[in-house]
Design a protein around this motif. Structure first.
Motif, mmCIF file in Angstrom:
data_model
loop_
_atom_site.group_PDB
_atom_site.id
_atom_site.type_symbol
_atom_site.label_atom_id
_atom_site.label_comp_id
_atom_site.label_asym_id
_atom_site.label_seq_id
_atom_site.Cartn_x
_atom_site.Cartn_y
_atom_site.Cartn_z
ATOM 1 N N TYR A 1 3.224 15.004 -16.505
ATOM 2 C CA TYR A 1 2.650 15.150 -15.182
ATOM 3 C C TYR A 1 3.581 16.002 -14.317
ATOM 4 C CZ TYR A 1 1.081 13.867 -10.514
ATOM 5 O OH TYR A 1 0.649 13.914 -9.216
ATOM 6 N N ALA A 2 3.020 17.051 -13.683
ATOM 7 C CA ALA A 2 3.819 17.962 -12.854
ATOM 8 C C ALA A 2 3.337 17.979 -11.414
ATOM 9 C CB ALA A 2 3.757 19.375 -13.434
ATOM 10 N N GLY A 3 2.547 16.983 -11.030
ATOM 11 C CA GLY A 3 1.981 16.959 -9.684
ATOM 12 C C GLY A 3 2.864 16.246 -8.692
ATOM 13 N N PRO A 4 2.335 16.067 -7.473
ATOM 14 C CA PRO A 4 3.107 15.374 -6.437
ATOM 15 C C PRO A 4 3.494 13.977 -6.892
ATOM 16 C CG PRO A 4 1.116 16.357 -5.518
ATOM 17 C CD PRO A 4 1.018 16.475 -7.009
ATOM 18 N N PRO A 5 4.655 13.494 -6.471
ATOM 19 C CA PRO A 5 5.088 12.150 -6.875
ATOM 20 C C PRO A 5 4.247 11.067 -6.203
ATOM 21 C CG PRO A 5 6.664 13.126 -5.349
ATOM 22 C CD PRO A 5 5.646 14.177 -5.654
ATOM 23 N N ASP A 6 4.253 9.890 -6.824
ATOM 24 C CA ASP A 6 3.571 8.755 -6.220
ATOM 25 C C ASP A 6 4.460 8.173 -5.111
ATOM 26 O OD1 ASP A 6 5.543 7.194 -7.471
ATOM 27 O OD2 ASP A 6 4.219 6.571 -9.086
ATOM 28 N N GLU A 7 4.037 7.032 -4.535
ATOM 29 C CA GLU A 7 4.779 6.440 -3.411
ATOM 30 C C GLU A 7 6.217 6.084 -3.769
ATOM 31 O OE1 GLU A 7 1.685 4.031 -3.703
ATOM 32 O OE2 GLU A 7 0.460 5.034 -2.196
ATOM 33 N N LEU B 1 1.337 11.287 -3.143
ATOM 34 C CA LEU B 1 0.060 10.683 -3.496
ATOM 35 C C LEU B 1 -0.122 9.333 -2.821
ATOM 36 C CD1 LEU B 1 -0.092 11.445 -7.326
ATOM 37 C CD2 LEU B 1 -1.030 12.781 -5.441
ATOM 38 N N GLY B 2 -1.379 8.997 -2.582
ATOM 39 C CA GLY B 2 -1.729 7.706 -2.000
ATOM 40 C C GLY B 2 -2.842 7.060 -2.800
ATOM 41 N N GLU B 3 -3.723 6.331 -2.107
ATOM 42 C CA GLU B 3 -4.792 5.580 -2.766
ATOM 43 C C GLU B 3 -6.101 6.358 -2.869
ATOM 44 O OE1 GLU B 3 -4.394 2.524 -4.166
ATOM 45 O OE2 GLU B 3 -2.280 2.832 -3.687
ATOM 46 N N ASP B 4 -6.282 7.397 -2.082
ATOM 47 C CA ASP B 4 -7.546 8.125 -2.007
ATOM 48 C C ASP B 4 -7.560 9.271 -3.017
ATOM 49 O OD1 ASP B 4 -9.802 9.599 -1.339
ATOM 50 O OD2 ASP B 4 -9.257 9.875 0.759
ATOM 51 N N ASP B 5 -8.420 9.167 -4.042
ATOM 52 C CA ASP B 5 -8.462 10.184 -5.093
ATOM 53 C C ASP B 5 -8.817 11.567 -4.552
ATOM 54 O OD1 ASP B 5 -7.618 8.645 -7.179
ATOM 55 O OD2 ASP B 5 -9.598 8.349 -8.055
ATOM 56 N N ARG B 6 -9.695 11.624 -3.556
ATOM 57 C CA ARG B 6 -10.081 12.931 -3.014
ATOM 58 C C ARG B 6 -8.896 13.591 -2.313
ATOM 59 N NH1 ARG B 6 -16.120 11.102 -1.042
ATOM 60 N NH2 ARG B 6 -16.904 10.928 -3.172
ATOM 61 N N ARG B 7 -8.150 12.814 -1.579
ATOM 62 C CA ARG B 7 -6.941 13.346 -0.934
ATOM 63 C C ARG B 7 -5.903 13.725 -1.995
ATOM 64 N NH1 ARG B 7 -5.196 16.315 2.969
ATOM 65 N NH2 ARG B 7 -3.074 15.866 3.539
ATOM 66 N N ASN B 8 -5.791 12.889 -3.029
ATOM 67 C CA ASN B 8 -4.841 13.182 -4.105
ATOM 68 C C ASN B 8 -5.207 14.463 -4.835
ATOM 69 O OD1 ASN B 8 -3.361 10.904 -3.487
ATOM 70 N ND2 ASN B 8 -4.272 9.651 -5.094
ATOM 71 N N LEU C 1 -12.821 9.349 -11.889
ATOM 72 C CA LEU C 1 -11.694 9.721 -12.721
ATOM 73 C C LEU C 1 -10.968 10.927 -12.131
ATOM 74 C CD1 LEU C 1 -10.289 9.462 -15.573
ATOM 75 C CD2 LEU C 1 -11.975 11.123 -16.359
ATOM 76 N N LEU C 2 -9.689 10.770 -11.904
ATOM 77 C CA LEU C 2 -8.833 11.882 -11.505
ATOM 78 C C LEU C 2 -7.668 11.930 -12.472
ATOM 79 C CD1 LEU C 2 -7.830 14.147 -9.646
ATOM 80 C CD2 LEU C 2 -6.797 12.385 -8.200
#
Length: 192
Positions: A122-128, A146-153, A107-108
Motif C-alpha cells: 500500500y502506497a496511499g495516505p496513512p491511516d489514523e 484516511l478516515g472512516e468515509d470511503d468516498r473521502r478516502n 469496496l475501496l
C-alpha cells in the motif's frame, strides 16, 4: 499540494462514482502498455469517456481505456480486471499504481504499488495511526490522512496518486479522447 477539483466530485460529475479502477503506469508508450496487457488490436477505438461507458458491455471481453497522463505516465481505466490480475502483473519493470472502488460492493481497495509482477504494498495516505506499507511514499502524504468515509478516502488516494505522478485527475482528463481496447476472454488464465 491539492487539486483544484475534489477528485470524488469529478467522479460523480463524469458518472464514475459507482465504479473506478484506475492504473497509473510509469511509461509514456501507451502502445507498449496496450501490448503488455494483450489487448485485441482489432478492437481499438478512439473515444471519449461517455462513449466508453456506453460501449462497455462486460464479459466476455475486459476493457481498458488508456492515454497519456503526465510526462512519464500513462493512465488507464480498467473494466473487468481485478486487483492482482495477470495483465496488471505483466506490465514489467515499471511502477504501476492501482486504485479500485466499487460502490455496489462497498469496496475501496487503496493505492497499491506493483513492480515487475509483484504487488509491493500500500502506497496511499496513512491511516489514523500513521500506518502505510511503503514509507518511501510518506513524503507525498503530507496533510492526507484516511478516515472512516470511503468516498473521502478515495479522494485522498487519488490526490496521492496525483502527487506521485505529477497530475491530478481534472476536467480535461475526463473529457479527453483516449484509446479503448478489449482484452478477449481467455487471454489471461482465471484465478484458482
Amino acid at each position: 499540494m491539492l487539486p483544484v477539483h475534489d477528485q470524488w466530485d469529478l467522479l460523480v460529475e463524469y458518472d464514475l462514482s459507482y465504479y473506478f479502477h484506475g492504473l497509473w503506469v510509469e511509461s509514456d508508450d501507451q502502445e507498449k502498455v496496450a501490448r503488455l496487457l494483450r489487448v485485441d488490436e482489432k478492437t481499438r477505438q478512439e473515444c471519449d469517456l461517455g462513449t466508453l461507458i456506453d460501449l462497455y458491455q462486460g464479459r466476455p471481453a475486459d476493457t481498458v481505456w488508456l492515454g497519456p497522463h503526465a510526462p512519464g505516465w500513462t493512465h488507464l481505466l480498467a473494466f473487468g480486471l481485478y486487483p492482482y490480475h495477470p495483465a496488471i502483473r505483466n506490465l514489467g519493470k515499471r511502477r504501476v499504481f492501482q486504485v479500485r472502488y466499487d460502490d455496489d460492493r462497498y469496496l475501496l481497495e487503496g493505492l497499491y504499488l506493483y513492480y515487475d509482477g509483484r504487488q509491493l504494498g500500500y502506497a496511499g495516505p496513512p491511516d489514523e495511526e500513521g500506518n502505510m506499507d511503503l514509507p518511501d511514499y510518506l513524503a507525498y502524504a503530507d496533510g492526507l490522512e484516511l478516515g472512516e468515509d470511503d468516498r473521502r478516502n478515495l479522494h485522498l488516494m487519488l490526490c496521492m496518486a496525483g502527487r506521485i505522478t505529477g497530475r491530478f485527475l481534472d476536467q480535461e482528463w475526463f473529457t479527453s479522447t483516449r484509446t479503448m481496447y478489449r482484452i478477449p476472454d481467455g487471454t489471461w488464465p482465471e484465478p484458482g
